[in-house]
Structures are given as C-alpha cells and as structure tokens.
Design an enzyme around this catalytic site. Sequence first.
Site, PDB file in Angstrom:
ATOM      1  N   ASP A  66       0.839  -1.201   0.000  1.00  0.00           N
ATOM      2  CA  ASP A  66       0.000   0.000   0.000  1.00  0.00           C
ATOM      3  C   ASP A  66       0.877   1.256   0.000  1.00  0.00           C
ATOM      4  O   ASP A  66       2.106   1.169   0.066  1.00  0.00           O
ATOM      5  CB  ASP A  66      -0.934  -0.037   1.207  1.00  0.00           C
ATOM      6  CG  ASP A  66      -2.282   0.594   0.913  1.00  0.00           C
ATOM      7  OD1 ASP A  66      -2.367   1.448   0.009  1.00  0.00           O
ATOM      8  OD2 ASP A  66      -3.265   0.250   1.601  1.00  0.00           O
ATOM      9  N   ASP A  86     -10.610   2.736  -3.854  1.00  0.00           N
ATOM     10  CA  ASP A  86     -11.080   1.443  -3.358  1.00  0.00           C
ATOM     11  C   ASP A  86     -12.488   1.148  -3.869  1.00  0.00           C
ATOM     12  O   ASP A  86     -13.333   2.043  -3.954  1.00  0.00           O
ATOM     13  CB  ASP A  86     -11.126   1.428  -1.831  1.00  0.00           C
ATOM     14  CG  ASP A  86      -9.754   1.413  -1.196  1.00  0.00           C
ATOM     15  OD1 ASP A  86      -8.753   1.381  -1.921  1.00  0.00           O
ATOM     16  OD2 ASP A  86      -9.692   1.433   0.044  1.00  0.00           O
TER      17      ASP A  86
END
Length: 457
Positions: A180, A241
Amino acid sequence: MTSRLYVSRHQLSNLYKMTRFILAAFNVIVGVSTFISPVQALDNGLALTPTMGWLHWERFMCNTDCDTDPHNCISEKLYMEMADMMVKDGWKEAGYEYVCIDDCWPSRDRDSNGRLQADPKRFPGGMKKLADYIHSKGLKLGIYADVGTKTCAGYPGSLGHYDTDAETFAEWGVDLLKFDGCNMPNWTLLAGGYTNMSSALNKTGRSILYSCEWPLYEWQFHQPNYTAIQQMCNHWRNFADVYDSWSSVQTILDWTADHQDLIVPVAGPGGWNDPDMLVIGNFGLSRDQQETQMALWAIMAAPLLMSNDLRAIDPQSRQLLQNRHIIAISQDPLGKQGTREAKVNGFDVWQRPLSNDRLALALTNRQEMGGPRNFPLFLATLLTWGSCNPRCNVTQILPQYQELGVQGLFNKVQVQVNPTGTALLVLSPVEGTSCSRQQAKKWLRYLSKDKAQRTAL
C-alpha cells in the site's frame, strides 16, 4: 413487455462512417503490427495471466475484535477457514489460488530485531505456521505491508525496512505482497520506495508476486510513469477502493475507460491494471450488477481477487464467480486488456481480443430504469471485424449460456440486456470465402439507405 431498439438511418449512417474509417485503418494496422514490441513487464515469471484468489479487505476490513466477533475478526482462523472453503467448494479447481491478508494483521510494534510480527493473540501460531497451512491445501499466501511509515490503519510501515521486511516475508513462505502507499512523508519518495521493495523481494530468491498501489497514490500529484511501474510490479492499483455498491463499480469502470489509452498499452503477461476486488456475493450489487462486474473484470484482464465470505456465499454468486467460460476470458493466454470501444444509446460496448483470432464482447446497459433492452449487433461495426470475415460463431456467456449460431458480417443479432446488466459474448471466426472490402462497402451503403430505397434481401 420487452422494449425493442431499432437502428435508424442516421445511426446506420454513423456506423457506415465508422466502418469506413476502420477499413482505411486496417491496412495500416497490419503493416505496423510486425514492428510493435511486446509488453515488457516485471521479469519474475509470475502473473503471466491475471492473479486469482481471495482478499479480506472489502468484506472484513479492520475487524480486530476477536473477543466479541471471533467468526469475522482478522485472525489465523479466518484465513484457515477460507483456505478450507477454497478447496472444499471448488474455488481452487476453478483457478483461485491466493489467500490474501490485507491490513491490520501485525502487532503494533516490531520485535527487538526490527522485524514485523503478527499480532500474537490473533495469530498465535505465527505467519510461518499459517503459510504452511495454506500451502498444505495447495494454495498460496498473500500478505500486506505499506511503503510508508505506517499502514493505512496505523500499523508499522516498511519505510527504512524494505530489505528486512522482504527477507521476513520470504522466510515465512509468503507468495504475494500487496504493498500500500499510505503515510509516505513526501509523495516524491513513492517511486523509490516501490522500486526498492521490488528489488528487495527479488533479492530474497523467493517467488513473491508484487501487487503495488503506486499509481493510485501518485495520481493526485501528477500522471504516473507507467513504464517504470510496469517494470517493477506484477499488478498495480490505479483508482479508489471498490465499495459494495453499483455506483462504486460504475465509477471504476468509467475511470478505466477514460484512461485506457494510457494504461492499456502497458498491461500484459507479468503485469496488469488492477481495478480492485470483486464484491460479488456480498450485499450491495443486484444479480445483473454482479454479472456486469464479473464480465468487465474479465474484459479488462483484471486480477480476480474476491472479497466475500466463502463460508456463506449464495449459490448464484458462487456459480458466477466459478463460471469457466468467464474465467477462460480472464485467463486468455494472449494477455491483452480489453477496452471500451463505444457508447451507443445508453450501452457501453467493450471488446477484448482473445487468442485464435477470437473476440470477447461485453454490452452493458447503463440505464437504471425500465426493462430489458435489445442491442442490435452488426459484426461489421466491430473494430476487429476482419476476424469475422466472412462469418463468426457467436456464443453468449452471460446472462445465460447459449449458442447464437454462425453470423455473417451484416446479419443483425438482437442481444437483450437488463438494466445495469451485461451481455457477454465470444466471437469465433469461421473459415470460408471472405467478403472483400468492396463488398463490405457496398453492404454498408445499402444499410445506410432509407428503408424505402432498399429492396428486401
């Protein structure tokens, strides 16, 4: 009553103009294709087709409360149970092989040697034991870390520890790293951080698939360097997302289509654009919307990483996710990402070239009211119409499997699509006497005439 869609003279005229352009471009494309170099992706031998597996985040998020919710908290028990279900219910057989951990697995602090460690209460056996269990099922383990000082949920990040963390993951037997991009002190350090972790993973000598979120975190500052990303990562997230909602899926599809000229050329065996998880089998998508996500993730050559509860998934969702015809499109060895080629009367038209001169075609009905609508499909209007010269066998995969038969270039095939649904088709060329360009032009001129000026065929 089923509504019907007819092609007007004006629409046919536009189709004729578009196909004239395609005919003119065809010879140029053939002439230069020999000189186009194949995509060069990260050379670690992994992700030669889009990755398939299961990832916890969208469904289970950062639930660490194992005292009151032991069935759903982020723990070794959750991943062992998912691995059991992947073998028991046919997921492994269908091609899903990675069981992936997302954020919230570590202890809040590194150990005395500066190494990441799993939360001892939720992972009492440690990550090595979990990896051994996953491997015993014939599956692979994915884990999560962050390029910055902390993960998005506030757990220890890898900045300053890239080599140590890569060595730790390799010793545990990890097979995939999702990396990430939260909490980087300066965004200009992102490229160096992702590059350094790529090198660190390769130095371990273990095959670890590298899933990056590099471009996602650079887009807010500048256009990412996709050539560099492609050389360092096996797949990469570009956009926000996914949520368990139709609006989220639509937004991701639109972003991908709007940027396809930039991101599609860099995708291929070894490196893929990642539009995020499949949320099929959860709560937010209708049956038609689930079919749309599955179909278009296959068209986009996207990683198929489910985020759902395999212990309680409904039979229809399981059947869709395990549909061998859709998975065959996803995993096609040609390795070309599809694109949105047209927006016509509330429909999105997506195409993906497949091996053996075949074509996957997705027709998405973007209307959110009314009933099913018919899409009038003429093979001659497709960008790869030459593969169907003179005919193609048309197979419908979604919403239900059926053979639509051998169709000529100028046959009209009516394909019915529900609101927010998608018809997924595969076109396979049929050998025979081909139609010349002069004949094609003659037919298009014929079709563009007013009905009163035409005689019946």
